[in-house]
Scaffold this active site. Structure first.
Site, short mmCIF file in Angstrom:
data_model
loop_
_atom_site.label_atom_id
_atom_site.label_comp_id
_atom_site.label_asym_id
_atom_site.label_seq_id
_atom_site.Cartn_x
_atom_site.Cartn_y
_atom_site.Cartn_z
N CYS A 228 0.89 -1.18 0.00
CA CYS A 228 0.00 0.00 0.00
C CYS A 228 0.92 1.22 0.00
O CYS A 228 1.18 1.82 1.04
CB CYS A 228 -0.91 -0.01 1.22
SG CYS A 228 -1.87 -1.54 1.41
N ALA A 229 1.43 1.57 -1.17
CA ALA A 229 2.65 2.36 -1.26
C ALA A 229 2.49 3.88 -1.14
O ALA A 229 3.36 4.53 -0.55
CB ALA A 229 3.37 2.04 -2.57
N ALA A 230 1.46 4.47 -1.76
CA ALA A 230 1.36 5.93 -1.78
C ALA A 230 1.29 6.50 -0.36
O ALA A 230 0.72 5.86 0.52
CB ALA A 230 0.13 6.35 -2.59
N PRO A 231 1.88 7.67 -0.10
CA PRO A 231 2.46 8.61 -1.07
C PRO A 231 3.90 8.37 -1.45
O PRO A 231 4.47 9.13 -2.23
CB PRO A 231 2.31 9.95 -0.35
CG PRO A 231 2.48 9.60 1.08
CD PRO A 231 1.83 8.25 1.25
N GLY A 232 4.58 7.35 -0.91
CA GLY A 232 5.86 6.94 -1.47
C GLY A 232 7.12 7.14 -0.66
O GLY A 232 8.20 6.73 -1.10
N ASN A 233 7.04 7.73 0.52
CA ASN A 233 8.27 7.93 1.30
C ASN A 233 8.90 6.61 1.73
O ASN A 233 10.12 6.44 1.72
CB ASN A 233 8.00 8.81 2.52
CG ASN A 233 7.92 10.27 2.15
OD1 ASN A 233 8.27 10.66 1.04
ND2 ASN A 233 7.46 11.10 3.07
N LYS A 234 8.06 5.65 2.14
CA LYS A 234 8.59 4.34 2.53
C LYS A 234 9.15 3.61 1.30
O LYS A 234 10.14 2.88 1.40
CB LYS A 234 7.50 3.50 3.21
CG LYS A 234 7.01 4.08 4.53
CD LYS A 234 5.96 3.18 5.16
CE LYS A 234 5.36 3.80 6.42
NZ LYS A 234 4.52 4.98 6.12
N ASP A 299 1.82 -1.59 4.91
CA ASP A 299 1.39 -0.47 5.75
C ASP A 299 -0.02 -0.09 5.29
O ASP A 299 -0.21 0.89 4.57
CB ASP A 299 2.36 0.71 5.59
CG ASP A 299 2.08 1.84 6.59
OD1 ASP A 299 2.36 1.65 7.77
OD2 ASP A 299 1.55 2.89 6.16
N CYS A 353 -0.09 3.53 11.56
CA CYS A 353 0.06 4.76 12.34
C CYS A 353 -1.13 4.86 13.30
O CYS A 353 -1.79 5.88 13.40
CB CYS A 353 0.16 5.98 11.44
SG CYS A 353 -1.16 6.13 10.21
#
Length: 493
Positions: A228-234, A299, A353
């Site tokens: 569940c990638a967006a917004p992409g920092n991880k 995540d 979170c």
């Protein structure tokens, strides 16, 4: 105008405790979620300041506006990047603009401050958290970033060794004690206009949000899924750990968030990724293209209850809140079970979170019961906050104990093939291996004193949204300056 109407409606619902701020924003189906999210969060952050100005100037009586609408309009007029509407609303606000600006100026004089941020109520959780910055090792090194900042007048105090070393002031900064690429600065330090941020050399990311990729730690050349990638920092953090070698599959159901993510990854220099606009639950684990996937970062969507900027109180209806958490936990468990079906999977990090055990320990416990061929890996022995018993191998984070947003992380590792045959278990990296020496510096961490001794995804979205707003504002100012120069040149001729 729709932006302000929607933002005002969300603020009013939040104040009446009809839902969490993050949920209300996403449920609105507004076309530009990032813009709406930034406006709502920032307006709520300055809510007490805005209300004081509104009451002192009798704005509601003069304009016939309701308080939530007055707040969002006033925020953009005085603190944000200017009103983005026309018609009666803008005309009404511009008519009273001088009085509103004068009241804001008087408020600053009374409180002896010069910045709008200094008007925020002292002691709020957001004001106590350091500004964390992750150095993007795809473009630079920690040492080079530290040297650049020192030349700009920042004072480097070396690597932190205790939590109270993160109590910083003025332009002090330290290397984090747990994460080797994370720097900590005083609260509210703004990097949106900084060269290192715009060039993608640093990523504005909370320390707790850096834990999932750091703990998964896929080696260079491996195949990894960010579910569940967006917004992409991880995602960019995973790519940096992988040294841009291997394949990084990133999925997200929200096309607009994925588009923003693509821009972020380009700026960060990520090249090993493969983006897909689809629901991770529809991905077939037996698809040949994923046959070599050994690491997964999961995540999933959660309540966001750990995000300081989203803490607007629990809904008044406890039964409704209980049902919402149950639905989220059910979805999270489905995602977790689905992830463990990838045939060559070695390790998976599950993170949220959220501060609720229903979304954290209870989900992990249920998953382990249904998947006996996986076990929990003990994480960071020196981390001050553990998962709730009996899952103390997991990590929790909080504003008080770790000086971060609220977070939860678990690392699952395959120990058998499901038929009772034990496989050789991967050995967790020691903390000494995970944290390299701090960059050399003459400065040292000060000893603890009574004065300074004592702890998303949503924040990531808000950070990037605010950054884009600031970038847009800077471009507008440049265009205005060019137009003025042209006018002067024409007059001179």
């Amino acid at each position: 105008m729709a932006l302000y109407a929607t933002a005002a409606e969300i603020l009013e619902k939040a104040e009446r405790k009809r839902g969490a701020l993050k949920t209300l924003v996403y449920d609105s189906k507004f076309p530009n979620i990032k813009q709406l999210f930034a406006l709502v969060c920032e307006t709520q952050k300055f809510s007490s300041v805005l209300q004081e100005i509104i009451e002192a100037t009798k704005l509601l009586k003069l304009t016939k506006l309701k308080m939530p609408m007055a707040k969002v309009l006033l925020y953009d007029l005085l603190i944000g990047q200017g009103l983005k509407c026309g018609g009666a609303w803008k005309a009404n606000m511009m008519k009273h603009r001088p009085r509103l600006q004068a009241e804001l100026a008087r408020m600053k004089v009374r409180r002896k401050v010069s910045r709008n941020e200094d008007l925020l109520p002292a002691g709020s959780p957001a004001d106590q958290l350091p500004r964390y910055v992750r150095v993007n090792t795809l473009k630079t090194t920690v040492g080079d970033a530290v040297d650049y900042l020192k030349r700009e007048g920042f004072s480097y105090l070396g690597q932190a060794v205790r939590l109270d070393n993160l109590t910083l002031k003025n332009k002090e900064f330290v290397l984090d004690m747990h994460l080797p690429e994370v720097l900590a600065f005083p609260p509210n330090t703004d990097f949106h206009d900084h060269f290192l941020y715009k060039a993608g050399h640093i990523i504005l990311q909370d320390k707790a949000s850096c834990l999932p990729a750091h703990l998964l730690h896929p080696p260079a050349g491996s195949q990894v899924i960010d579910a569940c990638a967006a917004p992409g920092n991880k995602t960019s953090h995973l790519a940096a750990i992988m040294k841009n070698r291997g394949r990084l599959f990133a999925f997200d159901l929200d096309g607009k968030r994925l588009s923003t993510m693509s821009t972020l990854l380009l700026r960060a220099g990520v090249s090993c990724h493969q983006l897909a606009n689809r629901d991770f639950l529809t991905v077939d684990p037996d698809d040949p293209q994923y046959k070599d996937v050994e690491y997964i970062l999961l995540d999933p969507s959660c309540s966001g209850s750990g995000m300081v900027c989203l803490r607007d109180g629990s809904p008044a209806d406890q039964e409704e809140e209980k049902a919402r958490l149950a639905a989220l936990a059910s979805f999270q468990l489905r995602c977790l079970n689905h992830s463990l079906r990838f045939p060559r999977l070695k390790r998976l990090v599950y993170s949220t979170c959220s501060i609720h055990s229903q979304e954290n320990e209870e989900v992990v416990a249920a998953c382990l019961q249904q998947n006996p061929n996986f076990r929990l890996v003990p994480l960071l022995a020196q981390w001050p906050e553990r998962g709730l018993e009996p899952l103390s191998q997991c990590l929790r984070a909080s504003t008080t104990r770790t000086l971060t947003h609220g977070f939860f992380v678990a690392l699952l590792e395959k120990v058998s093939d499901g038929r009772g045959i034990k496989k050789k278990s991967a050995v967790p990296l020691s903390e000494a291996e995970r944290v390299p020496p701090a960059p050399s510096s003459d400065a040292k961490i000060p000893e603890a004193t009574e004065e300074n001794s004592d702890g998303s995804d949503a924040e990531e979205i808000l950070t990037s949204a605010v950054g884009e707003i600031n970038d847009s504002s800077n471009k507008k100012r440049k265009r205005k300056r060019k137009r003025k120069k042209k006018k002067k040149a024409t007059k001179a001729e």
